[in-house]
Design a protein around this motif. Structure first.
Motif, PDB file in Angstrom:
ATOM      1  N   SER A   1       1.105   2.646  11.899  1.00  0.00           N
ATOM      2  CA  SER A   1       1.025   3.485  10.719  1.00  0.00           C
ATOM      3  C   SER A   1       2.094   4.577  10.808  1.00  0.00           C
ATOM      4  O   SER A   1       1.796   5.739  11.013  1.00  0.00           O
ATOM      5  N   THR A   2       3.333   4.170  10.623  1.00  0.00           N
ATOM      6  CA  THR A   2       4.443   5.124  10.635  1.00  0.00           C
ATOM      7  C   THR A   2       5.292   4.994   9.374  1.00  0.00           C
ATOM      8  O   THR A   2       6.480   5.245   9.397  1.00  0.00           O
ATOM      9  N   LEU A  10      -0.531  12.328   5.533  1.00  0.00           N
ATOM     10  CA  LEU A  10      -0.866  13.282   6.608  1.00  0.00           C
ATOM     11  C   LEU A  10      -0.430  14.696   6.248  1.00  0.00           C
ATOM     12  O   LEU A  10      -1.125  15.665   6.549  1.00  0.00           O
ATOM     13  N   ALA A  11       0.725  14.842   5.574  1.00  0.00           N
ATOM     14  CA  ALA A  11       1.170  16.169   5.149  1.00  0.00           C
ATOM     15  C   ALA A  11       0.217  16.743   4.100  1.00  0.00           C
ATOM     16  O   ALA A  11      -0.151  17.926   4.155  1.00  0.00           O
ATOM     17  N   ASP A  23      -9.565  11.189  12.515  1.00  0.00           N
ATOM     18  CA  ASP A  23     -10.172   9.971  11.974  1.00  0.00           C
ATOM     19  C   ASP A  23      -9.535   9.612  10.639  1.00  0.00           C
ATOM     20  O   ASP A  23     -10.206   9.465   9.620  1.00  0.00           O
ATOM     21  N   THR A  24      -8.231   9.485  10.620  1.00  0.00           N
ATOM     22  CA  THR A  24      -7.518   9.159   9.392  1.00  0.00           C
ATOM     23  C   THR A  24      -7.812   7.719   9.004  1.00  0.00           C
ATOM     24  O   THR A  24      -7.646   6.816   9.821  1.00  0.00           O
ATOM     25  N   PRO A  25      -8.260   7.483   7.758  1.00  0.00           N
ATOM     26  CA  PRO A  25      -8.534   6.106   7.352  1.00  0.00           C
ATOM     27  C   PRO A  25      -7.239   5.299   7.264  1.00  0.00           C
ATOM     28  O   PRO A  25      -6.209   5.786   6.827  1.00  0.00           O
ATOM     29  N   GLU A  26      -7.310   4.056   7.673  1.00  0.00           N
ATOM     30  CA  GLU A  26      -6.138   3.176   7.651  1.00  0.00           C
ATOM     31  C   GLU A  26      -5.952   2.518   6.288  1.00  0.00           C
ATOM     32  O   GLU A  26      -4.848   2.181   5.906  1.00  0.00           O
ATOM     33  N   VAL A  27      -7.033   2.341   5.555  1.00  0.00           N
ATOM     34  CA  VAL A  27      -6.974   1.655   4.269  1.00  0.00           C
ATOM     35  C   VAL A  27      -6.545   2.660   3.194  1.00  0.00           C
ATOM     36  O   VAL A  27      -7.055   3.780   3.135  1.00  0.00           O
ATOM     37  N   MET A  28      -5.615   2.262   2.341  1.00  0.00           N
ATOM     38  CA  MET A  28      -5.089   3.171   1.328  1.00  0.00           C
ATOM     39  C   MET A  28      -6.167   3.588   0.329  1.00  0.00           C
ATOM     40  O   MET A  28      -6.169   4.725  -0.133  1.00  0.00           O
ATOM     41  N   GLY A  29      -7.108   2.717  -0.010  1.00  0.00           N
ATOM     42  CA  GLY A  29      -8.179   3.072  -0.936  1.00  0.00           C
ATOM     43  C   GLY A  29      -9.050   4.196  -0.401  1.00  0.00           C
ATOM     44  O   GLY A  29      -9.442   5.105  -1.136  1.00  0.00           O
ATOM     45  N   LEU A  30      -9.355   4.157   0.893  1.00  0.00           N
ATOM     46  CA  LEU A  30     -10.141   5.238   1.503  1.00  0.00           C
ATOM     47  C   LEU A  30      -9.368   6.543   1.512  1.00  0.00           C
ATOM     48  O   LEU A  30      -9.947   7.620   1.385  1.00  0.00           O
ATOM     49  N   ARG A  31      -8.074   6.468   1.643  1.00  0.00           N
ATOM     50  CA  ARG A  31      -7.261   7.683   1.598  1.00  0.00           C
ATOM     51  C   ARG A  31      -7.315   8.309   0.206  1.00  0.00           C
ATOM     52  O   ARG A  31      -7.378   9.520   0.074  1.00  0.00           O
TER      53      ARG A  31
END
Length: 122
Positions: A1-2, A10-11, A23-31
């Protein structure tokens, strides 16, 4: 995830939440859900602060416009302030204490143990 989107997320999370969340979600929908929840919380907080500010301002307006209750009896009002004011306040407190002691003697000490009866003995 870069990826660039990870960096933007993240910003934005740093700015909105006051710090990074491990605990950053990996799925874009959760973000998107996380971002919506944070923004919705900020809006609700702003609305609550607005209501509180409005209530305080209207209360201050009522005080300054003279729409508040004024005690019309059983108080002493001293207009003006100078070097003799403190002596007057002390004398009034001494007189009040003498009045209370006289009432206590008149009631046989009952008022000492039953303070809810004080208005009866005025």
């Amino acid at each position: 995830s870069t990826s660039m989107w990870d960096g933007i997320y993240l910003a934005a999370q740093l700015v909105m939440a006051g710090g990074p969340d491990p605990d950053t979600p990996e799925v874009m929908g959760l973000r998107w859900v996380y971002t919506f929840c944070v923004l919705f919380g900020l809006v609700v907080f702003a609305i609550v602060v607005g209501f509180i500010t409005n209530a305080i301002e209207s209360g201050m307006e009522a005080v300054s416009s003279g729409k508040t209750k004024v005690a019309e009896a059983d108080h002493t009002l001293i207009l003006g302030w100078n070097e003799a004011t403190m002596r007057v306040v002390v004398q009034i407190s001494f007189l009040r204490r003498q009045y209370q002691m006289a009432c206590e003697a008149k009631s046989g000490g009952l008022l000492l143990w039953c303070p809810w009866l004080w208005p009866v003995w005025k």
